[in-house]
Design a protein around this motif. Structure first.
Motif, PDB file in Angstrom:
ATOM      1  N   ALA A  49     -52.578  51.815   3.596  1.00 33.27           N
ATOM      2  CA  ALA A  49     -51.741  50.853   2.860  1.00 33.27           C
ATOM      3  C   ALA A  49     -52.440  50.406   1.573  1.00 33.27           C
ATOM      4  N   ASP A  50     -53.751  50.127   1.661  1.00 32.42           N
ATOM      5  CA  ASP A  50     -54.505  49.742   0.461  1.00 32.42           C
ATOM      6  C   ASP A  50     -54.545  50.890  -0.542  1.00 32.42           C
ATOM      7  N   PHE A  51     -54.711  52.101  -0.035  1.00 28.42           N
ATOM      8  CA  PHE A  51     -54.737  53.281  -0.895  1.00 28.42           C
ATOM      9  C   PHE A  51     -53.408  53.429  -1.636  1.00 28.42           C
ATOM     10  N   GLU A  52     -52.305  53.312  -0.909  1.00 32.11           N
ATOM     11  CA  GLU A  52     -50.985  53.434  -1.526  1.00 32.11           C
ATOM     12  C   GLU A  52     -50.749  52.336  -2.566  1.00 32.11           C
ATOM     13  N   LYS A  53     -51.198  51.139  -2.255  1.00 33.37           N
ATOM     14  CA  LYS A  53     -51.055  50.025  -3.194  1.00 33.37           C
ATOM     15  C   LYS A  53     -51.820  50.302  -4.489  1.00 33.37           C
ATOM     16  N   MET A  54     -53.034  50.832  -4.354  1.00 31.44           N
ATOM     17  CA  MET A  54     -53.847  51.128  -5.535  1.00 31.44           C
ATOM     18  C   MET A  54     -53.246  52.262  -6.361  1.00 31.44           C
ATOM     19  N   ILE A  55     -52.650  53.243  -5.690  1.00 24.21           N
ATOM     20  CA  ILE A  55     -51.992  54.335  -6.416  1.00 24.21           C
ATOM     21  C   ILE A  55     -50.827  53.788  -7.233  1.00 24.21           C
ATOM     22  N   ARG A  56     -50.014  52.932  -6.613  1.00 18.22           N
ATOM     23  CA  ARG A  56     -48.869  52.365  -7.335  1.00 18.22           C
ATOM     24  C   ARG A  56     -49.322  51.541  -8.533  1.00 18.22           C
ATOM     25  N   VAL A  71     -58.164  43.507  -8.811  1.00 16.31           N
ATOM     26  CA  VAL A  71     -56.948  43.219  -8.046  1.00 16.31           C
ATOM     27  C   VAL A  71     -57.254  43.228  -6.558  1.00 16.31           C
ATOM     28  N   ASN A  72     -58.008  44.213  -6.097  1.00 14.47           N
ATOM     29  CA  ASN A  72     -58.372  44.295  -4.684  1.00 14.47           C
ATOM     30  C   ASN A  72     -59.169  43.064  -4.249  1.00 14.47           C
ATOM     31  N   HIS A  73     -60.099  42.635  -5.085  1.00 13.51           N
ATOM     32  CA  HIS A  73     -60.894  41.444  -4.780  1.00 13.51           C
ATOM     33  C   HIS A  73     -59.994  40.209  -4.669  1.00 13.51           C
ATOM     34  N   LEU A  74     -59.077  40.053  -5.601  1.00 14.30           N
ATOM     35  CA  LEU A  74     -58.172  38.903  -5.576  1.00 14.30           C
ATOM     36  C   LEU A  74     -57.235  38.940  -4.366  1.00 14.30           C
ATOM     37  N   LEU A  75     -56.756  40.123  -4.008  1.00 13.86           N
ATOM     38  CA  LEU A  75     -55.897  40.242  -2.833  1.00 13.86           C
ATOM     39  C   LEU A  75     -56.648  39.875  -1.554  1.00 13.86           C
ATOM     40  N   LYS A  76     -57.912  40.277  -1.472  1.00 12.82           N
ATOM     41  CA  LYS A  76     -58.722  39.894  -0.309  1.00 12.82           C
ATOM     42  C   LYS A  76     -58.910  38.383  -0.250  1.00 12.82           C
ATOM     43  N   GLN A  77     -59.139  37.765  -1.400  1.00 16.41           N
ATOM     44  CA  GLN A  77     -59.290  36.318  -1.431  1.00 16.41           C
ATOM     45  C   GLN A  77     -58.009  35.622  -0.995  1.00 16.41           C
TER      46      GLN A  77
END
Length: 96
Positions: A49-56, A71-77
């Motif tokens: 799911a994270d991979f697909e999100k990053m591709i988009r 973006v990944n860091h902010l989503l984790k927060q």
């Protein structure tokens, strides 16, 4: 780790039409994890799911790797803050 939950990285590259370098870059930045078993690299199903999100984000918004890391860091927060918020609401519910 169950091998049935692993997807070969090469298969993901073909299916999502991305170069292996992109997958490797996501691994090096800590966005996904790659598991190596007998010279074959796999991505665990939980990271799909994270991979697909990053591709988009990369394709649709033309965000570079550094932007994807941010973006990944902010989503984790956000996920952590939501989890804390739920926990605090549950504790508050005990006192009401």
């Amino acid at each position: 780790m169950n091998k049935e939950d692993l997807i070969p990285a090469q298969e993901i590259c073909v299916r999502y039409e991305v170069e292996y370098q992109f997958v490797n870059s996501l691994y090096e930045s800590g966005i996904i994890e790659i598991v190596k078993i007998e010279e074959t690299e796999y991505i665990h199903y939980d990271y799909l799911a994270d991979f697909e999100k990053m591709i988009r984000l990369h394709r649709d918004l033309d965000i570079n790797l550094e932007g994807l890391e941010a973006v990944n860091h902010l989503l984790k927060q956000i996920r952590e803050l939501q989890k804390d918020n739920r926990r605090l609401r549950n504790r508050l519910g005990l006192y009401e």
